[in-house]
Design a protein around this motif. Structure first.
Motif, short mmCIF file in Angstrom:
data_model
loop_
_atom_site.label_atom_id
_atom_site.label_comp_id
_atom_site.label_asym_id
_atom_site.label_seq_id
_atom_site.Cartn_x
_atom_site.Cartn_y
_atom_site.Cartn_z
N GLY A 86 11.74 15.03 -9.91
CA GLY A 86 10.74 13.98 -10.08
C GLY A 86 11.00 12.68 -9.37
O GLY A 86 10.36 11.67 -9.66
N TRP A 87 11.89 12.67 -8.39
CA TRP A 87 12.25 11.40 -7.75
C TRP A 87 11.12 10.83 -6.93
O TRP A 87 10.88 9.62 -6.98
N LEU A 88 10.38 11.66 -6.19
CA LEU A 88 9.23 11.13 -5.45
C LEU A 88 8.12 10.70 -6.42
O LEU A 88 7.49 9.66 -6.23
N SER A 89 7.87 11.49 -7.45
CA SER A 89 6.85 11.14 -8.43
C SER A 89 7.16 9.80 -9.09
O SER A 89 6.27 8.97 -9.29
N GLU A 90 8.43 9.59 -9.40
CA GLU A 90 8.82 8.31 -10.01
C GLU A 90 8.53 7.15 -9.07
O GLU A 90 7.99 6.13 -9.50
N TYR A 91 8.85 7.31 -7.80
CA TYR A 91 8.64 6.24 -6.82
C TYR A 91 7.16 5.87 -6.76
O TYR A 91 6.80 4.68 -6.82
N PHE A 92 6.30 6.86 -6.64
CA PHE A 92 4.87 6.58 -6.51
C PHE A 92 4.25 6.11 -7.82
O PHE A 92 3.32 5.30 -7.82
N ALA A 93 4.77 6.59 -8.94
CA ALA A 93 4.29 6.09 -10.23
C ALA A 93 4.61 4.62 -10.41
O ALA A 93 3.84 3.85 -11.00
N ARG A 94 5.75 4.18 -9.88
CA ARG A 94 6.14 2.77 -9.96
C ARG A 94 5.19 1.89 -9.15
O ARG A 94 5.12 0.68 -9.39
N LEU A 95 4.46 2.48 -8.19
CA LEU A 95 3.49 1.72 -7.40
C LEU A 95 2.11 1.68 -8.08
O LEU A 95 1.20 1.05 -7.55
N GLY A 96 1.98 2.37 -9.21
CA GLY A 96 0.71 2.33 -9.93
C GLY A 96 -0.18 3.53 -9.71
O GLY A 96 -1.35 3.52 -10.12
N TYR A 97 0.34 4.59 -9.11
CA TYR A 97 -0.45 5.81 -8.92
C TYR A 97 -0.30 6.73 -10.13
O TYR A 97 0.72 6.71 -10.84
N ARG A 98 -1.32 7.54 -10.34
CA ARG A 98 -1.29 8.54 -11.43
C ARG A 98 -0.71 9.83 -10.86
O ARG A 98 -1.37 10.55 -10.12
N MET A 99 0.53 10.10 -11.24
CA MET A 99 1.27 11.20 -10.64
C MET A 99 1.29 12.45 -11.52
O MET A 99 1.40 12.37 -12.74
N THR A 100 1.19 13.59 -10.84
CA THR A 100 1.42 14.89 -11.47
C THR A 100 2.43 15.63 -10.60
O THR A 100 2.22 15.78 -9.39
N GLY A 101 3.53 16.06 -11.20
CA GLY A 101 4.53 16.81 -10.46
C GLY A 101 4.59 18.24 -10.96
O GLY A 101 4.55 18.48 -12.18
N VAL A 102 4.66 19.20 -10.05
CA VAL A 102 4.76 20.61 -10.43
C VAL A 102 5.98 21.23 -9.77
O VAL A 102 6.32 20.93 -8.63
N ASP A 103 6.64 22.11 -10.52
CA ASP A 103 7.77 22.85 -10.00
C ASP A 103 7.90 24.13 -10.81
O ASP A 103 7.49 24.19 -11.98
N ILE A 104 8.49 25.16 -10.19
CA ILE A 104 8.64 26.45 -10.87
C ILE A 104 9.83 26.45 -11.82
O ILE A 104 9.95 27.31 -12.69
N SER A 105 10.70 25.45 -11.69
CA SER A 105 11.91 25.38 -12.51
C SER A 105 11.68 24.55 -13.76
O SER A 105 11.44 23.34 -13.67
N SER A 106 11.79 25.17 -14.92
CA SER A 106 11.63 24.43 -16.18
C SER A 106 12.78 23.44 -16.38
O SER A 106 12.59 22.36 -16.96
N ALA A 107 13.97 23.78 -15.87
CA ALA A 107 15.11 22.87 -16.00
C ALA A 107 14.88 21.60 -15.20
O ALA A 107 15.18 20.48 -15.67
N LEU A 108 14.35 21.73 -13.98
CA LEU A 108 14.07 20.54 -13.17
C LEU A 108 12.94 19.71 -13.76
O LEU A 108 12.99 18.47 -13.73
N ILE A 109 11.94 20.35 -14.31
CA ILE A 109 10.83 19.62 -14.94
C ILE A 109 11.34 18.85 -16.15
O ILE A 109 10.94 17.70 -16.39
N GLU A 110 12.26 19.43 -16.90
CA GLU A 110 12.82 18.73 -18.05
C GLU A 110 13.58 17.47 -17.61
O GLU A 110 13.47 16.41 -18.22
N ILE A 111 14.32 17.59 -16.50
CA ILE A 111 15.04 16.43 -15.97
C ILE A 111 14.05 15.36 -15.50
O ILE A 111 14.23 14.17 -15.75
N ALA A 112 12.98 15.80 -14.82
CA ALA A 112 11.97 14.86 -14.34
C ALA A 112 11.35 14.09 -15.49
O ALA A 112 11.16 12.86 -15.41
#
Length: 399
Positions: A86-112
């Protein structure tokens, strides 16, 4: 014909992607929470020496450049494909965008989800970051959502069926939506880089199969995307000795592709090789018609692409880029003032699309009747008026 690096047969790449985080050591697992920041003590052997490594420098530069190139308004919706932690999603969310991040890994999504939930401050004094993360295989099907933009940041080469991915991305984009693809170039056969990719595939069972530039471009165009920005990146400070006039001399050939794409319904010409260049120009603000000498003139205008050609834009006046041209004509029809490129068109404009601009210029010092003339210039090719487009004419008087 597919032109991408060869994969190792017999590996279950989806399973490898799902289990990737679990195979990392403690330091690398913690890095998923802090990426792109990390303790320089843990720098990998690939990057010897002190200070920030070139790969991390590229990430910091890329995110800012992508945000600038997308030129989206506050609150726009963006999909981050293969979002990882979620590092890119975090960056763009900090700019005020409405972010949705998708990944096949449940472990990575939990970290995000954890890293965004732990942001100590909101994006301002009233709002929190707008960011949701979903476990989803974008190769298998689209989400039941639509987005203003989609970003594939160094992720497309991880998918086995790139055609399925791009079909699904096109489905989820709003009309005229933007896709940004960042991808490394396919390494030469037998190179150290190719060997390194094979080593990663064997260790983690994740697919590392980059595309050639030619195949990547053809792939995007086949799935209804017009490339409106084809960039390279000058990362970091540039030695003045490498600047010749207004040009930067590269010491090494860039090996990363940055492609800004627009979703279109059919193949279109662009302003580098234009067909019909036509613009409907309309005044949408009050026009007093009388100004004091040397006063500031302001006007809001609406420009609609009524031709069949995509208007490419750029910060630099490159051939084939569309720029605003404002002239002030005197009573004899002579041009006494002329400016190009202000205000700047921030985004490529496809046929049927409309943009609103706020013009400003200085009124002449001498009294008398004048005309403010607004037209568009296809740089080093032609003025739109030369092809039959009607410029906007605004008569005014200086008293």
């Amino acid at each position: 014909m597919t032109d991408r690096s060869k994969k190792i047969e017999g590996l279950d790449y989806k399973k490898g992607a799902q289990e990737y985080a679990e195979k990392l050591g403690p330091s690398d697992q913690h890095h998923l929470y802090t990426k792109p920041f990390y303790n320089l003590k843990n720098k990998v052997s690939r990057w010897p020496g002190d200070g920030l490594d070139e790969d991390t420098l590229r990430h910091f530069s890329d995110f800012a450049n992508i945000a600038y190139s997308l030129a989206l308004p506050h609150g726009a919706s963006i999909l981050d494909v293969g979002c990882g932690s979620g590092w890119l999603s975090e960056y763009f969310a900090r700019l005020g965008y409405r972010m949705t991040g998708v990944d096949i890994s449940s472990a990575l999504i939990e970290i995000a989800e954890q890293r965004v939930a732990k942001l100590p401050f909101g994006i301002d004094d009233e709002a929190r970051a707008s960011c949701q993360f979903l476990v989803h295989d974008i190769e298998a099907g689209p989400l039941n959502q639509h987005f203003d933009a989609i970003i594939c940041y160094d992720s497309l080469h991880h998918f086995e069926d790139e055609h399925a991915v791009l079909r699904n991305l096109a489905f989820m984009l709003n009309k005229g939506g933007t896709l940004f693809v960042a991808e490394g170039e396919k390494p030469p056969a037998g190179s150290d880089t190719e060997a390194e990719l094979h080593e990663v595939m064997e260790k983690f069972e994740t697919l590392e199969a980059p595309f050639s530039k030619e195949y990547l471009v053809a792939l995007l165009e086949r799935h209804g995307f017009a490339i409106v920005g084809d960039y390279t990146s000058v990362i970091g400070f540039v030695d003045r000795d490498n600047v010749e006039g207004n040009a930067v001399r590269f010491v090494e050939s860039p090996s990363f592709n940055y492609l800004l794409c627009r979703k279109v319904s059919a193949a279109l010409s662009d302003s580098k090789n234009p067909n019909v260049l036509n613009c409907r120009c309309s005044l949408i603000s009050n026009w007093p018609g009388t100004f004091s000498p040397s006063a500031k003139i302001e006007a809001a205008v609406e420009l609609t692409n009524t031709g069949d050609t995509i208007w490419l834009v750029s910060r630099a006046p490159l051939k084939g880029r569309v720029r605003v041209g404002v002239k002030v004509l005197n009573e004899s029809g002579e041009t006494i003032q002329e400016t190009h490129g202000q205000p700047r068109l921030q985004r490529a404009v496809a046929p049927g699309e409309t943009v609103v601009l706020n013009l400003t210029c200085q009124a002449p010092a001498g009294p008398g009747p004048y005309v403010l003339k607004l037209d568009l210039l296809d740089q080093d090719i032609c003025w739109f008026e030369e092809g039959g487009s009607q410029p906007l004419l605004l008569p005014f008087t200086i008293r």
